[in-house]
Design a protein around this motif. Sequence first.
Motif, PDB file in Angstrom:
ATOM      1  N   VAL A 196       0.799  -1.153   0.137  1.00 40.06           N
ATOM      2  CA  VAL A 196      -0.007  -0.138  -0.028  1.00 40.06           C
ATOM      3  C   VAL A 196       0.933   1.329  -0.100  1.00 40.06           C
ATOM      4  O   VAL A 196       0.578   2.284  -0.638  1.00 40.06           O
ATOM      5  N   THR A 197       1.760   1.425   0.834  1.00 43.56           N
ATOM      6  CA  THR A 197       2.996   2.379   0.767  1.00 43.56           C
ATOM      7  C   THR A 197       3.448   2.710  -0.192  1.00 43.56           C
ATOM      8  O   THR A 197       3.523   3.528  -0.829  1.00 43.56           O
ATOM      9  N   GLY A 198       3.748   1.579  -1.000  1.00 39.50           N
ATOM     10  CA  GLY A 198       4.545   1.808  -2.280  1.00 39.50           C
ATOM     11  C   GLY A 198       3.796   2.319  -3.529  1.00 39.50           C
ATOM     12  O   GLY A 198       4.177   2.984  -4.233  1.00 39.50           O
ATOM     13  N   ALA A 199       2.641   1.796  -3.504  1.00 39.73           N
ATOM     14  CA  ALA A 199       1.754   2.366  -4.360  1.00 39.73           C
ATOM     15  C   ALA A 199       1.167   3.737  -4.107  1.00 39.73           C
ATOM     16  O   ALA A 199       1.272   4.320  -5.135  1.00 39.73           O
ATOM     17  N   MET A 200       0.614   4.038  -2.963  1.00 34.03           N
ATOM     18  CA  MET A 200       0.403   5.290  -2.624  1.00 34.03           C
ATOM     19  C   MET A 200       1.442   6.375  -2.961  1.00 34.03           C
ATOM     20  O   MET A 200       1.242   7.499  -3.364  1.00 34.03           O
ATOM     21  N   ALA A 201       2.871   6.151  -2.758  1.00 31.95           N
ATOM     22  CA  ALA A 201       3.787   7.065  -3.026  1.00 31.95           C
ATOM     23  C   ALA A 201       3.944   7.523  -4.346  1.00 31.95           C
ATOM     24  O   ALA A 201       4.444   8.473  -4.582  1.00 31.95           O
ATOM     25  N   VAL A 202       3.538   6.529  -5.400  1.00 31.92           N
ATOM     26  CA  VAL A 202       3.650   6.844  -6.656  1.00 31.92           C
ATOM     27  C   VAL A 202       2.317   7.410  -7.286  1.00 31.92           C
ATOM     28  O   VAL A 202       2.196   8.367  -7.943  1.00 31.92           O
ATOM     29  N   HIS A 203       1.082   6.663  -7.004  1.00 34.25           N
ATOM     30  CA  HIS A 203      -0.162   7.279  -7.624  1.00 34.25           C
ATOM     31  C   HIS A 203      -0.959   7.864  -6.561  1.00 34.25           C
ATOM     32  O   HIS A 203      -2.246   8.109  -7.124  1.00 34.25           O
ATOM     33  N   PHE A 204      -0.790   8.462  -5.709  1.00 31.74           N
ATOM     34  CA  PHE A 204      -1.733   9.084  -4.668  1.00 31.74           C
ATOM     35  C   PHE A 204      -2.409  10.425  -5.574  1.00 31.74           C
ATOM     36  O   PHE A 204      -3.539  10.478  -5.455  1.00 31.74           O
ATOM     37  N   PRO A 205      -1.553  11.185  -5.972  1.00 26.73           N
ATOM     38  CA  PRO A 205      -2.245  12.312  -6.830  1.00 26.73           C
ATOM     39  C   PRO A 205      -3.124  11.707  -8.033  1.00 26.73           C
ATOM     40  O   PRO A 205      -4.237  12.343  -8.048  1.00 26.73           O
ATOM     41  N   VAL A 212      -8.898  -2.450  -3.018  1.00 27.18           N
ATOM     42  CA  VAL A 212      -7.658  -3.498  -2.972  1.00 27.18           C
ATOM     43  C   VAL A 212      -6.750  -3.083  -1.880  1.00 27.18           C
ATOM     44  O   VAL A 212      -6.142  -3.883  -1.296  1.00 27.18           O
ATOM     45  N   SER A 213      -6.475  -1.751  -1.818  1.00 25.49           N
ATOM     46  CA  SER A 213      -5.505  -1.264  -0.917  1.00 25.49           C
ATOM     47  C   SER A 213      -5.941  -1.592   0.288  1.00 25.49           C
ATOM     48  O   SER A 213      -5.206  -1.799   1.528  1.00 25.49           O
ATOM     49  N   SER A 214      -7.295  -1.010   0.735  1.00 16.28           N
ATOM     50  CA  SER A 214      -7.852  -1.277   2.000  1.00 16.28           C
ATOM     51  C   SER A 214      -8.036  -2.621   2.288  1.00 16.28           C
ATOM     52  O   SER A 214      -7.913  -2.949   3.490  1.00 16.28           O
ATOM     53  N   LEU A 235      -6.635  -4.105   5.741  1.00 17.01           N
ATOM     54  CA  LEU A 235      -7.462  -4.855   6.802  1.00 17.01           C
ATOM     55  C   LEU A 235      -6.870  -6.402   7.124  1.00 17.01           C
ATOM     56  O   LEU A 235      -6.786  -7.060   7.985  1.00 17.01           O
ATOM     57  N   ALA A 236      -6.162  -7.006   5.774  1.00 21.34           N
ATOM     58  CA  ALA A 236      -5.899  -8.296   6.020  1.00 21.34           C
ATOM     59  C   ALA A 236      -4.428  -8.152   6.930  1.00 21.34           C
ATOM     60  O   ALA A 236      -4.241  -9.184   7.695  1.00 21.34           O
ATOM     61  N   ALA A 237      -3.650  -7.229   6.645  1.00 20.35           N
ATOM     62  CA  ALA A 237      -2.673  -7.128   7.854  1.00 20.35           C
ATOM     63  C   ALA A 237      -2.864  -6.896   9.260  1.00 20.35           C
ATOM     64  O   ALA A 237      -2.519  -7.334  10.294  1.00 20.35           O
ATOM     65  N   LEU A 238      -4.229  -5.986   9.266  1.00 18.41           N
ATOM     66  CA  LEU A 238      -4.797  -5.750  10.669  1.00 18.41           C
ATOM     67  C   LEU A 238      -5.134  -7.352  11.265  1.00 18.41           C
ATOM     68  O   LEU A 238      -4.880  -7.491  12.538  1.00 18.41           O
ATOM     69  N   ALA A 239      -6.002  -8.050  10.359  1.00 22.30           N
ATOM     70  CA  ALA A 239      -6.187  -9.482  10.946  1.00 22.30           C
ATOM     71  C   ALA A 239      -5.053 -10.175  11.281  1.00 22.30           C
ATOM     72  O   ALA A 239      -5.137 -11.052  12.450  1.00 22.30           O
TER      73      ALA A 239
END
Length: 385
Positions: free
Chosen positions: A221-230, A363-365, A369-373
Amino acid sequence: MSQRQLPIILALGTTQTLAWASSYYLPAILADPIAHDLGISSNWIFGAFSASLVISAMLGPRIGRQIDLVGGRQVLCASNLTIAAGLVLLGLSQHVAVMSIAWLILGIGMALGLYDAAFAALGRIYGVNARGAITGITLMAGFASTVGWPLTAWGLSHIGWRETCFAWAAAHILIGLPLNLLMLPKVKGAKEAAATAVKPHIPLDRTMILLAFVFAAAWTVTGAMAVHFPRILEAAGATPVEAIAAGALIGPAQVGARVLEASFLSRFHPLWSTRLACITHPIGAAVLAVFGAAGASAFALLHGSGNGVLTIARGTLPLSIFGPKDYGYRLGIIGAPARMAQAVAPLAFGLLIDVMGTKVLIVSSALSLAALAALFLIHPERKPT
């Protein structure tokens, strides 16, 4: 963190800011001008960068074990020399092959010198008391993009991309190397320990596998958002200016969350702060889904705060569960899947965004949530060491 730890925190915080700014955050500014000069697509640059992250992941366990044996001083000094060499070669590149080799060298340098190595060095120095120091250096290095992107952009516009690479290389030799060399303590008996060391046996038990999954999912999620957030925000209806303005809130949100971790949350086991960090991105995505562009800033603040705590948890959670024995080696094993995920996430999410648009946040959420579980399946008791 204590007064006794402060000089090392300041030194490592500075060298970590330099290391991140001159390696991981470099392609965001220099990919297009490098590609233009070499007559290639910028995808070549990002491909070489992804390969460097894969190399960094592969070397992580070996480097962590070396820090367990001899401490972080030698390894972090080697990172300054290696990153400087990669930057010089990148600045001299005239062909795609040389550029690719430069990024492979930078990948080795990142394995030697980014957070996992710094966390392992602090674990070697302070043992179970390293949590405050880990939080301290991430507070400083949280501004790496805030400092690095403007400096790289300034260099690009005033002296050119090649000379900017040379300037960052010089900073490693003149600033990073002396700080790591002079401020990090020597480890007594390091040579003898390295000569007689036997590779430790660390079983990939249930807790190790769960932690590796947690950080791999989170770093995807971090890697994807770092590039695609805007781009995601624009798909939600924000203008380019609004998207950039919202994205600028991520850095301060990360630092604010780390301050909270260093103060209020430090009295609890890191499992609790990590669990909280895993729910902020899904909540932010829900806000964006309900309010559209009007929720962009809230999404940025929630995502950034969670990401800020997760960075600390990558160092503190394994330390609190397993203790300091073989900490660097264990950190390298746990972190390898996360680095691999970080390498492929930008491409994978780029393809998903083309198909799903803002629904990619489902997908990112789901990953968060899978990490939280998985975190709820981990027990906080420390393993015997």
